[in-house]
Design a protein around this motif. Structure first.
Motif, short mmCIF file in Angstrom:
data_model
loop_
_atom_site.label_atom_id
_atom_site.label_comp_id
_atom_site.label_asym_id
_atom_site.label_seq_id
_atom_site.Cartn_x
_atom_site.Cartn_y
_atom_site.Cartn_z
N MET A 177 0.40 -1.52 0.14
CA MET A 177 0.12 0.48 -0.04
C MET A 177 0.83 1.20 -0.13
O MET A 177 1.29 1.59 0.84
CB MET A 177 -1.34 -0.19 1.26
N LYS A 178 0.56 2.31 -0.57
CA LYS A 178 1.23 3.41 -0.92
C LYS A 178 1.25 4.73 0.01
O LYS A 178 -0.15 4.80 0.93
CB LYS A 178 1.01 3.97 -2.35
N GLU A 179 2.05 4.69 1.05
CA GLU A 179 1.99 5.64 2.03
C GLU A 179 1.85 7.31 1.29
O GLU A 179 2.60 7.32 0.68
CB GLU A 179 3.62 5.69 2.53
N HIS A 180 0.88 8.57 1.64
CA HIS A 180 0.60 9.62 1.80
C HIS A 180 0.63 10.55 2.12
O HIS A 180 1.07 10.20 3.74
CB HIS A 180 -0.97 9.26 1.46
N ASP A 181 1.01 11.53 1.74
CA ASP A 181 1.65 12.37 3.23
C ASP A 181 0.95 13.33 3.86
O ASP A 181 -0.55 12.92 3.38
CB ASP A 181 2.01 13.91 2.03
N PRO A 182 0.60 14.09 4.95
CA PRO A 182 -0.56 14.21 5.41
C PRO A 182 -1.25 15.35 5.16
O PRO A 182 -0.74 16.05 4.55
CB PRO A 182 0.61 14.86 6.90
N VAL A 183 -2.37 15.37 5.47
CA VAL A 183 -3.70 15.96 5.40
C VAL A 183 -3.06 16.96 5.72
O VAL A 183 -3.62 16.84 7.19
CB VAL A 183 -4.85 15.40 4.67
N ARG A 184 -3.57 18.01 5.91
CA ARG A 184 -3.48 19.31 6.06
C ARG A 184 -4.84 20.61 6.24
O ARG A 184 -5.16 20.29 4.55
CB ARG A 184 -2.47 20.31 6.81
N ILE A 185 -5.93 20.99 6.98
CA ILE A 185 -6.63 22.08 6.11
C ILE A 185 -6.22 23.35 7.66
O ILE A 185 -5.95 23.90 8.41
CB ILE A 185 -8.28 21.30 6.93
N THR A 186 -6.80 24.36 6.46
CA THR A 186 -6.32 25.53 6.73
C THR A 186 -7.72 26.87 6.22
O THR A 186 -8.22 26.62 5.70
CB THR A 186 -5.24 26.08 6.21
N ALA A 187 -7.63 27.65 6.90
CA ALA A 187 -8.57 28.85 6.51
C ALA A 187 -8.45 30.13 6.34
O ALA A 187 -7.68 30.29 7.93
CB ALA A 187 -9.85 28.32 7.72
N ILE A 188 -8.77 31.15 5.56
CA ILE A 188 -8.61 32.44 5.53
C ILE A 188 -9.41 32.92 5.36
O ILE A 188 -10.11 32.62 4.67
CB ILE A 188 -7.43 32.75 4.40
N ARG A 189 -9.44 33.84 5.91
CA ARG A 189 -11.03 34.78 5.89
C ARG A 189 -10.53 36.89 5.25
O ARG A 189 -9.63 36.87 5.54
CB ARG A 189 -11.36 35.50 7.37
N ARG A 190 -11.29 36.47 4.12
CA ARG A 190 -11.10 38.15 3.45
C ARG A 190 -12.07 38.69 3.66
O ARG A 190 -13.32 38.36 2.60
CB ARG A 190 -10.47 37.91 2.33
N GLY A 191 -12.32 39.53 3.70
CA GLY A 191 -13.66 40.60 3.92
C GLY A 191 -14.66 39.68 5.06
O GLY A 191 -14.60 38.51 5.90
N ASP A 192 -15.94 39.47 4.02
CA ASP A 192 -16.68 38.51 4.43
C ASP A 192 -17.07 37.03 3.80
O ASP A 192 -17.23 36.33 4.45
CB ASP A 192 -18.01 39.29 4.02
N THR A 193 -15.52 37.02 2.88
CA THR A 193 -15.54 35.67 2.57
C THR A 193 -14.60 34.78 3.35
O THR A 193 -13.50 35.41 3.95
CB THR A 193 -14.75 35.97 1.22
N ILE A 194 -15.25 33.74 3.85
CA ILE A 194 -14.19 32.41 4.45
C ILE A 194 -13.31 31.64 3.33
O ILE A 194 -14.28 30.79 2.75
CB ILE A 194 -14.57 32.22 5.80
N TYR A 195 -11.96 31.35 3.40
CA TYR A 195 -11.53 30.71 2.14
C TYR A 195 -10.78 28.78 3.25
O TYR A 195 -10.03 29.10 3.89
CB TYR A 195 -10.59 31.10 1.44
N ILE A 196 -11.45 27.64 2.65
CA ILE A 196 -10.70 26.27 2.98
C ILE A 196 -10.69 25.89 2.72
O ILE A 196 -10.95 25.53 1.17
CB ILE A 196 -12.42 25.99 4.22
N ALA A 197 -9.21 25.38 2.88
CA ALA A 197 -7.96 24.63 2.44
C ALA A 197 -7.41 22.82 2.31
O ALA A 197 -7.02 23.35 3.72
CB ALA A 197 -7.44 25.62 1.56
#
Length: 53
Positions: A1-21
């Motif tokens: 089985m292939k080993e995967h890199d760890p998954v990370r989540i971040t959120a950035i707010r710009r004005g009234d919009t929140i971006y989640i990646a």
């Protein structure tokens, strides 16, 4: 089985919009994912919507 890199989540707010990646980071990356997301958001063209009266 292939080993995967760890998954990370971040959120950035710009004005009234929140971006989640959700992302993984490769060993050959030249910038961090946080830096890239911030760069993409800050360089995003701003469009103004006019409301019909």
């Amino acid at each position: 089985m292939k080993e995967h890199d760890p998954v990370r989540i971040t959120a950035i707010r710009r004005g009234d919009t929140i971006y989640i990646a959700e992302y993984t980071t490769g060993k050959s990356a030249k910038e961090t994912a946080d830096d890239k997301v911030k760069r993409l958001i800050l360089n995003e063209p701003i469009t103004l919507e006019k409301s019909a009266s």
